[in-house]
Design a protein around this motif. Sequence first.
Motif: not given
Length: 531
Positions: A60-68, A190-197, A215-225
């Motif tokens: 979902c995060d990757l799809d959002s980044e690509l849509k941006a 083709l999935a119409p959206q990112v399929p949930t679990p 990715e965005r949450r990972a980079l935020q977490h990296l700053k804390s680490r």
Amino acid sequence: MSKVSVHWFRHGLRFHDNPALFEAINDAERFYAVFIIDGESAGTKTSGYNRAQFLYESLCDLDSELKAVGSQLFIFNGVPAEIFTTLHREAGVTHLSFEQDCEAIWNQRDDDVRRTCLELGMEVIEKISHTLWDPFDIIDANGGQPPLTYEMFVQVAQVLGDPPRALPNPEWDDVIFGEITDELATKLKLAPQVPTPEMQGWTQNGEAPVYVGGERRALQHLKSRLRVEEDAFRDGYILPNQVNPDFLGPPLSMSAALRFGCLSVRKFYWDVHETYNKVNRGQSSATHSLTAQLIWREFFYCMSANNPKYDQMKQNPICIQIPWYKNPDHLKAWEMGQTGYPFIDACMRQMRKEGWIHHVGRTAVACFLTRGDLWISWEEGLKVFYKYLIDADWSVAAGNWMWVSSSAFERQLDCSVCVCPVAYGKRLEPTGEYIRRYVPELASLPHDYIFEPWKAPSKVQEKFGCIVGKDYPKRIVRHKTASKANYKMMKNIRDSLKLAPKHCAPSNADEIRQYLRLPKACFHNIVEGKY
């Protein structure tokens, strides 16, 4: 011929430091970003709900980044080689890029895709960014065989030199994105959206994952680490997540983000080194010590690279054959956190609920299942880790299990006192709050009995509403008795073989002491336990 490229996301679910993605978009007339649901990629074959949820959030995060930037993540269902054949014939795709998956488990999938692209005249772009070094370069530098100890790996890696620096995010301004027609979308499922679990068959059953994917949450977490790393450097020590394991706070580990490639291992590696240099004003550090946990990851990836039997005992050339017990009742009690040993049960229950436990907690439960107490095969424990842990991957998880359980010739691992399911837990988290959080039936017991509820007098058990054998299970084994028996079996295995075969093993006693966080005063080969 004009360049029409597809980047196939598998692991490496990120924009930053993605050299294969960089090359795919460079001078492309059209570009497509693709993820394929094939029932195996990204570990979905063995995954439980928590890992499936993390993958969903990452996509979902990757799809959002690509849509941006004006596109989307195209999620297809099917066999990768067949999908790329259709994209070549009907969308004119000429180039396929992907990040190297070095583990042997992916060889057939990737070989099929490479062979298909060769037959179709498509160019394949495969780049290394899931590991610091190319594991096959390490193997070549070691004479064609993977180093079988951590110390040997470090020596070979030093010969190759520092790993490459991380690349920045790609520039999207001049990229032209391709589209998928309705007819082609139907053919490729083709999935119409990112399929949930849930849409893919997983069911949530009390899970509450501690990590959020992307990715965005990972980079935020990296700053804390990195702030934690910097504080440790200022206080004069390194590896804070290992030196001071925190069982009660949020996890500091970046392992889940690294496992799915939401965070580049090269970025993590160099950010830690740059933080150290900033604090120490450019003073050089011992590379392998400063980022030892990442080097362990490389070590296990390297060992698995040419070994398709890596995650099993039989036909695995680096694993000693041990006649483990088969005891489904004990295995189930261990999996469900019902062993009667509170620290072990707290670790297993946290793993099932949150999808994560601290590294030293994993060591404790692995020792308990295998050579320490239950004498059950590490393969069974590995399956449970695959199911519940968000960060479990084929190489690192199997490598850790072999290191802990199957090194039959490493006498240092025979210390029943040091990895006792009671004493080890007391030393790692002496307050007992960890047990109270994850084993709530014990929460009201006084501290004197929280690690050993069987020692509480009957009146105390009744007063605090926790009767052992009724409200909380009795111990499934007695550690003192079991560990003595297991020690004898390990000794018999050693005695039956004149020479130790080449196998995954600790480098020396100091490495074991550091890995298990054992005190310097620990005396190995002591089999008399108090529990």
